[in-house]
Write a protein that holds these residues in place. Structure first.
Motif, PDB file in Angstrom:
ATOM      1  N   ALA A  67       0.859  -1.183   0.000  1.00 21.07           N
ATOM      2  CA  ALA A  67       0.000   0.000   0.000  1.00 21.07           C
ATOM      3  C   ALA A  67       0.890   1.226   0.000  1.00 21.07           C
ATOM      4  N   ILE A  68       0.410   2.298  -0.636  1.00 22.60           N
ATOM      5  CA  ILE A  68       1.159   3.554  -0.652  1.00 22.60           C
ATOM      6  C   ILE A  68       0.503   4.533   0.306  1.00 22.60           C
ATOM      7  N   VAL A  69       1.327   5.200   1.112  1.00 18.47           N
ATOM      8  CA  VAL A  69       0.814   6.175   2.073  1.00 18.47           C
ATOM      9  C   VAL A  69       0.474   7.467   1.328  1.00 18.47           C
ATOM     10  N   GLN A  70      -0.792   7.915   1.471  1.00 20.97           N
ATOM     11  CA  GLN A  70      -1.233   9.131   0.792  1.00 20.97           C
ATOM     12  C   GLN A  70      -1.332  10.322   1.746  1.00 20.97           C
ATOM     13  N   GLU A  71      -1.779  10.056   2.978  1.00 16.59           N
ATOM     14  CA  GLU A  71      -1.884  11.093   3.995  1.00 16.59           C
ATOM     15  C   GLU A  71      -1.535  10.485   5.347  1.00 16.59           C
ATOM     16  N   VAL A  72      -1.191  11.346   6.299  1.00 11.84           N
ATOM     17  CA  VAL A  72      -0.901  10.891   7.661  1.00 11.84           C
ATOM     18  C   VAL A  72      -1.889  11.569   8.608  1.00 11.84           C
ATOM     19  N   PHE A  73      -2.610  10.777   9.393  1.00 15.26           N
ATOM     20  CA  PHE A  73      -3.606  11.289  10.322  1.00 15.26           C
ATOM     21  C   PHE A  73      -3.156  11.026  11.755  1.00 15.26           C
ATOM     22  N   ASN A  74      -3.341  12.022  12.609  1.00 16.82           N
ATOM     23  CA  ASN A  74      -3.044  11.836  14.026  1.00 16.82           C
ATOM     24  C   ASN A  74      -4.345  11.563  14.764  1.00 16.82           C
ATOM     25  N   ILE A  75      -4.437  10.390  15.341  1.00 14.65           N
ATOM     26  CA  ILE A  75      -5.623   9.979  16.082  1.00 14.65           C
ATOM     27  C   ILE A  75      -5.302  10.059  17.564  1.00 14.65           C
ATOM     28  N   GLY A  76      -6.035  10.903  18.288  1.00 15.53           N
ATOM     29  CA  GLY A  76      -5.762  11.080  19.704  1.00 15.53           C
ATOM     30  C   GLY A  76      -5.741   9.767  20.465  1.00 15.53           C
ATOM     31  N   GLY A  77      -4.674   9.548  21.226  1.00 11.36           N
ATOM     32  CA  GLY A  77      -4.545   8.331  22.020  1.00 11.36           C
ATOM     33  C   GLY A  77      -4.011   7.150  21.248  1.00 11.36           C
ATOM     34  N   THR A  78      -3.976   7.265  19.923  1.00 15.38           N
ATOM     35  CA  THR A  78      -3.511   6.164  19.079  1.00 15.38           C
ATOM     36  C   THR A  78      -2.201   6.496  18.379  1.00 15.38           C
ATOM     37  N   GLY A  79      -2.033   7.788  18.059  1.00 12.37           N
ATOM     38  CA  GLY A  79      -0.837   8.197  17.336  1.00 12.37           C
ATOM     39  C   GLY A  79      -1.122   8.356  15.863  1.00 12.37           C
ATOM     40  N   ASN A  80      -0.072   8.369  15.054  1.00  8.58           N
ATOM     41  CA  ASN A  80      -0.229   8.567  13.616  1.00  8.58           C
ATOM     42  C   ASN A  80      -0.692   7.299  12.912  1.00  8.58           C
ATOM     43  N   ILE A  81      -1.634   7.501  12.014  1.00  8.90           N
ATOM     44  CA  ILE A  81      -2.159   6.418  11.179  1.00  8.90           C
ATOM     45  C   ILE A  81      -1.860   6.764   9.727  1.00  8.90           C
ATOM     46  N   ALA A  82      -1.432   5.776   8.960  1.00  9.20           N
ATOM     47  CA  ALA A  82      -1.113   5.990   7.544  1.00  9.20           C
ATOM     48  C   ALA A  82      -2.356   5.823   6.695  1.00  9.20           C
ATOM     49  N   GLY A  83      -2.876   6.959   6.182  1.00 10.75           N
ATOM     50  CA  GLY A  83      -3.990   6.883   5.236  1.00 10.75           C
ATOM     51  C   GLY A  83      -3.445   6.402   3.902  1.00 10.75           C
TER      52      GLY A  83
END
Length: 248
Positions: free
Chosen positions: A161-177
């Motif tokens: 999978a290719i990372v398109q965006e990076v989201f910060n989820i409170g309590g979880t940290g960064n998630i690779a969109g």
């Protein structure tokens, strides 16, 4: 076959004499001292090459450039050891010397390999690479040094999978969109994060979300959010590659 044995025996004898020499022992002590001075002991890894060229000057220049290469990280250091640096075509003797040390590559700069050498190389599994530009040869060696420094885990490719965006989820940290490019990625699967030609980390998939729903797997074309074990330093363009470990 008899000549191959002779070539190997001669090379091993020469290598043994070199190791027993005072210059070798001195160099070894300097290397060990340097590793301690750096603040810790690093694993020393070597990538071996045989250099042949059309003229001796070119062979020496290329060998000198390769010998000066060094890659390192927190755990290891990779350097290049030139086993042979000579003018002339690639011969059976060169192949025999290269076959003694696994992973050795023969670099032929502006020269060819004779038929007997090519046949021996094919049987022994010794790669012969041909170059006419010094930079291309150095770049190829640097790429393989990176592989030695951060070896790819042995495993069967499953999907990416290719990372398109990076989201910060409170309590979880960064998630690779991300978007699955091909194959399949499952929750709990082994993955490696690639940035360009470098492996940043090997990890496991902790969470896998398709829109707002947690899913067990994604397939080609699916968009998803990927969370990894102990890693969240994603950047757009990173590749998350999934693999299944194979038994040795």
């Amino acid at each position: 076959f008899f000549m191959l044995i002779v070539y190997r025996a001669l090379f091993l004898h020469r290598l043994n004499r070199e190791r027993q020499s005072s210059s070798y022992q001195s160099g070894l002590m300097e290397a060990v001292t340097a590793q301690f001075v750096a603040g810790g002991i690093k694993e020393r890894r070597e990538m071996c090459v045989v250099v042949k060229a059309d003229v001796q000057g070119s062979a020496e220049a290329l060998s000198r450039s390769l010998s000066e290469l060094k890659l390192e990280n927190e755990e290891a250091m990779v350097t290049v050891k030139v086993l042979v640096s000579e003018a002339g075509e690639v011969t059976k003797s060169d192949v025999a010397i290269a076959s003694v040390t696994p992973g050795t590559t023969i670099l032929a700069f502006n020269c060819a390999a004779n038929f007997a050498a090519m046949e021996d190389a094919r049987i022994s599994g010794v790669p012969i690479e041909y170059y006419s530009i010094v930079y291309d040869a150095i770049e190829s060696v640097e790429s393989r040094m990176q592989e030695v420094l951060s070896p790819t885990p042995e495993g069967e490719y499953v999907g990416s999978a290719i990372v398109q965006e990076v989201f910060n989820i409170g309590g979880t940290g960064n998630i690779a969109g991300s978007k699955c490019q091909d194959g399949i990625i499952k929750k709990g699967s082994n993955v490696r994060v690639m940035r360009g030609d470098k492996i940043l980390i090997e990890s496991k998939v902790l969470s896998l979300r398709n829109f707002k729903a947690e899913v067990d797997q994604i397939t080609t074309g699916d968009e998803c959010g990927i969370g990894l074990l102990n890693y969240e330093d994603f950047q757009p363009g990173d590749i998350i590659e999934s693999y299944v470990e194979t038994k040795k």
